[in-house]
Design a protein around this motif. Sequence first.
Motif, PDB file in Angstrom:
ATOM      1  N   SER A   1       0.652  -1.231  -0.086  1.00  0.00           N
ATOM      2  CA  SER A   1       0.198   0.177  -0.132  1.00  0.00           C
ATOM      3  C   SER A   1       1.031   1.213   0.018  1.00  0.00           C
ATOM      4  O   SER A   1       0.281   2.359  -0.117  1.00  0.00           O
ATOM      5  CB  SER A   1      -0.927   0.053   1.268  1.00  0.00           C
ATOM      6  OG  SER A   1      -0.033   0.099   2.405  1.00  0.00           O
ATOM      7  N   PHE A   2       2.335   1.121   0.523  1.00  0.00           N
ATOM      8  CA  PHE A   2       3.060   2.290   0.380  1.00  0.00           C
ATOM      9  C   PHE A   2       3.664   2.514  -1.100  1.00  0.00           C
ATOM     10  O   PHE A   2       4.624   1.818  -1.487  1.00  0.00           O
ATOM     11  CB  PHE A   2       4.157   2.251   1.420  1.00  0.00           C
ATOM     12  CG  PHE A   2       4.913   3.444   1.657  1.00  0.00           C
ATOM     13  CD1 PHE A   2       4.657   4.356   2.427  1.00  0.00           C
ATOM     14  CD2 PHE A   2       6.134   3.671   1.030  1.00  0.00           C
ATOM     15  CE1 PHE A   2       5.114   5.739   2.651  1.00  0.00           C
ATOM     16  CE2 PHE A   2       6.797   4.602   0.942  1.00  0.00           C
ATOM     17  CZ  PHE A   2       6.314   5.743   1.832  1.00  0.00           C
ATOM     18  N   ILE A   3       3.312   3.471  -1.860  1.00  0.00           N
ATOM     19  CA  ILE A   3       3.842   3.743  -2.921  1.00  0.00           C
ATOM     20  C   ILE A   3       4.513   5.078  -2.898  1.00  0.00           C
ATOM     21  O   ILE A   3       3.869   6.039  -2.666  1.00  0.00           O
ATOM     22  CB  ILE A   3       2.620   3.925  -4.179  1.00  0.00           C
ATOM     23  CG1 ILE A   3       1.806   2.859  -4.232  1.00  0.00           C
ATOM     24  CG2 ILE A   3       3.268   4.047  -5.405  1.00  0.00           C
ATOM     25  CD1 ILE A   3       2.408   1.452  -4.403  1.00  0.00           C
ATOM     26  N   PRO A   4       5.712   5.116  -3.395  1.00  0.00           N
ATOM     27  CA  PRO A   4       6.660   6.324  -3.094  1.00  0.00           C
ATOM     28  C   PRO A   4       6.566   7.187  -4.340  1.00  0.00           C
ATOM     29  O   PRO A   4       6.150   6.704  -5.340  1.00  0.00           O
ATOM     30  CB  PRO A   4       8.148   5.751  -2.828  1.00  0.00           C
ATOM     31  CG  PRO A   4       8.032   4.440  -3.573  1.00  0.00           C
ATOM     32  CD  PRO A   4       6.763   3.962  -3.747  1.00  0.00           C
ATOM     33  N   ASN A   5       7.037   8.062  -4.174  1.00  0.00           N
ATOM     34  CA  ASN A   5       7.592   9.229  -5.305  1.00  0.00           C
ATOM     35  C   ASN A   5       8.721   8.406  -6.204  1.00  0.00           C
ATOM     36  O   ASN A   5       9.784   8.289  -5.598  1.00  0.00           O
ATOM     37  CB  ASN A   5       7.797  10.515  -5.032  1.00  0.00           C
ATOM     38  CG  ASN A   5       6.598  11.277  -4.535  1.00  0.00           C
ATOM     39  OD1 ASN A   5       5.560  11.090  -4.902  1.00  0.00           O
ATOM     40  ND2 ASN A   5       6.643  12.105  -3.335  1.00  0.00           N
ATOM     41  N   PHE A   6       8.667   8.216  -7.289  1.00  0.00           N
ATOM     42  CA  PHE A   6       9.726   7.603  -8.033  1.00  0.00           C
ATOM     43  C   PHE A   6      10.597   8.543  -8.700  1.00  0.00           C
ATOM     44  O   PHE A   6      11.750   8.093  -8.797  1.00  0.00           O
ATOM     45  CB  PHE A   6       9.036   6.779  -9.137  1.00  0.00           C
ATOM     46  CG  PHE A   6       8.546   5.460  -8.669  1.00  0.00           C
ATOM     47  CD1 PHE A   6       9.150   4.180  -7.873  1.00  0.00           C
ATOM     48  CD2 PHE A   6       7.266   5.418  -8.765  1.00  0.00           C
ATOM     49  CE1 PHE A   6       8.421   3.415  -7.535  1.00  0.00           C
ATOM     50  CE2 PHE A   6       6.439   4.340  -8.381  1.00  0.00           C
ATOM     51  CZ  PHE A   6       6.948   3.175  -7.764  1.00  0.00           C
ATOM     52  N   SER A   7      10.230   9.878  -8.656  1.00  0.00           N
ATOM     53  CA  SER A   7      11.201  10.696  -9.191  1.00  0.00           C
ATOM     54  C   SER A   7      10.724  12.174  -8.520  1.00  0.00           C
ATOM     55  O   SER A   7       9.493  12.239  -8.043  1.00  0.00           O
ATOM     56  CB  SER A   7      11.352  10.937 -10.525  1.00  0.00           C
ATOM     57  OG  SER A   7       9.783  11.262 -11.160  1.00  0.00           O
ATOM     58  N   MET A   8      11.471  13.113  -8.579  1.00  0.00           N
ATOM     59  CA  MET A   8      11.296  14.493  -7.981  1.00  0.00           C
ATOM     60  C   MET A   8      10.963  15.428  -9.152  1.00  0.00           C
ATOM     61  O   MET A   8      11.969  15.618  -9.875  1.00  0.00           O
ATOM     62  CB  MET A   8      12.065  15.105  -6.882  1.00  0.00           C
ATOM     63  CG  MET A   8      12.040  14.145  -5.627  1.00  0.00           C
ATOM     64  SD  MET A   8      10.612  13.923  -5.063  1.00  0.00           S
ATOM     65  CE  MET A   8      10.265  15.836  -4.507  1.00  0.00           C
ATOM     66  N   THR A   9      10.093  16.204  -9.146  1.00  0.00           N
ATOM     67  CA  THR A   9       9.628  17.108 -10.311  1.00  0.00           C
ATOM     68  C   THR A   9      10.483  18.415 -10.172  1.00  0.00           C
ATOM     69  O   THR A   9      10.216  18.959  -8.741  1.00  0.00           O
ATOM     70  CB  THR A   9       8.140  17.347 -10.585  1.00  0.00           C
ATOM     71  OG1 THR A   9       7.499  16.175 -10.947  1.00  0.00           O
ATOM     72  CG2 THR A   9       7.918  18.336 -11.815  1.00  0.00           C
ATOM     73  N   GLU A  10      11.346  19.126 -10.807  1.00  0.00           N
ATOM     74  CA  GLU A  10      12.018  20.275 -10.321  1.00  0.00           C
ATOM     75  C   GLU A  10      11.245  21.370 -10.788  1.00  0.00           C
ATOM     76  O   GLU A  10      11.210  21.784 -11.845  1.00  0.00           O
ATOM     77  CB  GLU A  10      13.394  20.263 -11.207  1.00  0.00           C
ATOM     78  CG  GLU A  10      14.218  19.143 -10.644  1.00  0.00           C
ATOM     79  CD  GLU A  10      15.584  18.984 -11.249  1.00  0.00           C
ATOM     80  OE1 GLU A  10      15.932  20.019 -12.072  1.00  0.00           O
ATOM     81  OE2 GLU A  10      16.472  18.253 -11.194  1.00  0.00           O
ATOM     82  N   ASP A  11      10.285  22.123  -9.817  1.00  0.00           N
ATOM     83  CA  ASP A  11       9.385  23.046 -10.355  1.00  0.00           C
ATOM     84  C   ASP A  11      10.258  24.128 -10.073  1.00  0.00           C
ATOM     85  O   ASP A  11      10.893  24.649  -9.067  1.00  0.00           O
ATOM     86  CB  ASP A  11       8.388  22.954  -9.267  1.00  0.00           C
ATOM     87  CG  ASP A  11       7.267  24.403  -9.221  1.00  0.00           C
ATOM     88  OD1 ASP A  11       7.389  24.757 -10.377  1.00  0.00           O
ATOM     89  OD2 ASP A  11       6.116  23.989  -8.382  1.00  0.00           O
TER      90      ASP A  11
END
Length: 655
Positions: free
Chosen positions: A481-491
């Motif tokens: 049930s734990f789904i992480p962020n696979f990448s970080m968007t550079e805003d």
Amino acid sequence: MIWNTSRINAEKVNIELWGYNETGEAYSANWEAEWKYLYTVGRDVPNSGVFSFTPQIAQKQYSLWDLGSMRVSPSSKQDGAKDVNALWSGAHAVAWHLEEAFRKDSAGWALEKCINWDKEEKAMPNFLMEITDCPCTLAQARADTGRFHTDYGCDIEAGSICTYHPGSVHCVRAIQGSPAYGAGQQCCYDSTGAQMLTGDSIGGSTPDRGHDWGVPPYKKPPRVPAYSHWKYDVISFYYCCLWSDNCEYYFTHRPSSDCRTYRPPRAAAVLGDPHFMTFDGVTFTFNGKGEYNLVHSSVHELSVQGRTEPMKSENGSVVKATRLCSVAMREKDSDVIEVRLGEKKDELQVLMNQQVLSFSEQIWIDLKGVFVFSPKPTNVTVMFPSGTGVEFRASEGVMTLTVLLPHDLHNHTRGLLGTMNDDPEDEFTSSNGLIIPSNSSAQDIFSYCAGWAITNETSLFTYDSTHLLNEYYYAPKHDPSFIPNFSMTEDLEDPLLEPTLNLCAGEGASFCKYDALSMRSLQQGNATLLSYRSHTSTKKALEPVQSCGWLSPPNNGQKEGTLYLERATVTFSCNNGYRLYGSQERTCQGDGVWSGQDTHCVADNTLAIVLGSVGAVLAVVVMVIAIVVYTKKQKKEAMKLQGDRVNYQQHASHL
């Protein structure tokens, strides 16, 4: 003498001398350690913590005791009483109480002791063949924490006070004793990082018949901690080297081991949120929540398991990333050691068989089949007999793990830290043997890593709270049930982006950026970057180095250069009156062989003597040949004359 008065519950104390010796036939059933009260130096002394005395010449029987310790005990106890509250000094030479011979001629007395030790050593088994070789460089020695540990008598962190190894800046000792004899290894290095050898210097590395830290079973010689080492390796150095100028005796039995057979370990790491750096150099991020196999090997029955938990930001909200929060490990039937993040930030807690260990009184604990070293709450190192080392560092609320494996586990590892076989293409090998490409997507790598979840039956972890029971023991070992962020968007609108990009540059930048932006913390990103750089430095320090072995100077000559690693050059010269034959300069080649020919110094008049000898031999040969030729000629003429006489007689008979 000084001592801590609070440790003795008495107004007055006695100061006693105790002696240590080992009796019986070496390495036999009747070989025993003897610990004996000798005499009292001071009686009814005020427990002020300070005492001084002038040594007197003791009775002759005490001259048999070369080493021992001082004891401070309550005066209410009888002299030499056992099992009492007392303070002990460390082991030391007690030559100050010996006979008149020492006082009249200390060098002569020491030489006699040295010669007696030399005879004893010749009668004992040779332990040198079974000890491990030293690391080639200081960098290797300090990085190989699974097999070697700082020698506190010569520690670069403490100012390099190397009394027994002058010229050295740092020494390490092999953690494990040798298999049959329980012997120890010591390796010392100079300011250039090169290993020092006894063939070149009195400060060179020396092996030990008695391991300084002892070897199980600790009560049996020569395995008694400290005292066996003093008896066979330290007091003999006093006799032969410090108190007399006869080190050749000592170094005959304690020559340095070089590094020609040394093979550095391989390192892998888990750091940050968490990011993995495998034994074969593959890097990836896995932010699953659960308990997983990090390293498993049937060789030595080694198991290292990791537990991860969701991260929280500074404001307490749950972040879609995890951290390594606990690691449990065991080798064969050793005690199970678990290291986990403590309640206080950046504090590590150590458990042995589910019980918390305290390091308040000591920083080094020797357990069943494992050593644990914790010099401060943020640092722990676990060492197994195989040479496997597991290091932990806590920083910014995150645990960094480094695993060091010896070469004999090559091609015998499984788990999230990969297959250690120099092939990065099979690093993502699942528990059922399937391989996914190393350039797979983050989602595919996530699914692969989830397959390395452990089971309750194989778990080494401690579940000592309701939280742990509910979250890990009664729950799936990998939480789907734990789904992480696979990448970080550079805003570009993110005010943290620019400082993050300024901070996270060069190698490790992607890990740094992920952690800084996901945790909303530049400190977190910086901690990850520093851990990454530390790991790359460790890997660089552990790169293999080729050694060609020690070169001796020629008789009647000298050599310049004491470095024996690849591309190092050693130059030779001869004393006045001698001429050099062979190679004047030799270089260590990549195949571990010295270039050139063996070097010799020959006296200038040796050639004339040789030529003169050759001339004399030639003259004799010529004379012999002349005699042989002359003899043959005479014989031929005699035979001719005899033939003429026969012909004449035959001719005369016909007449």
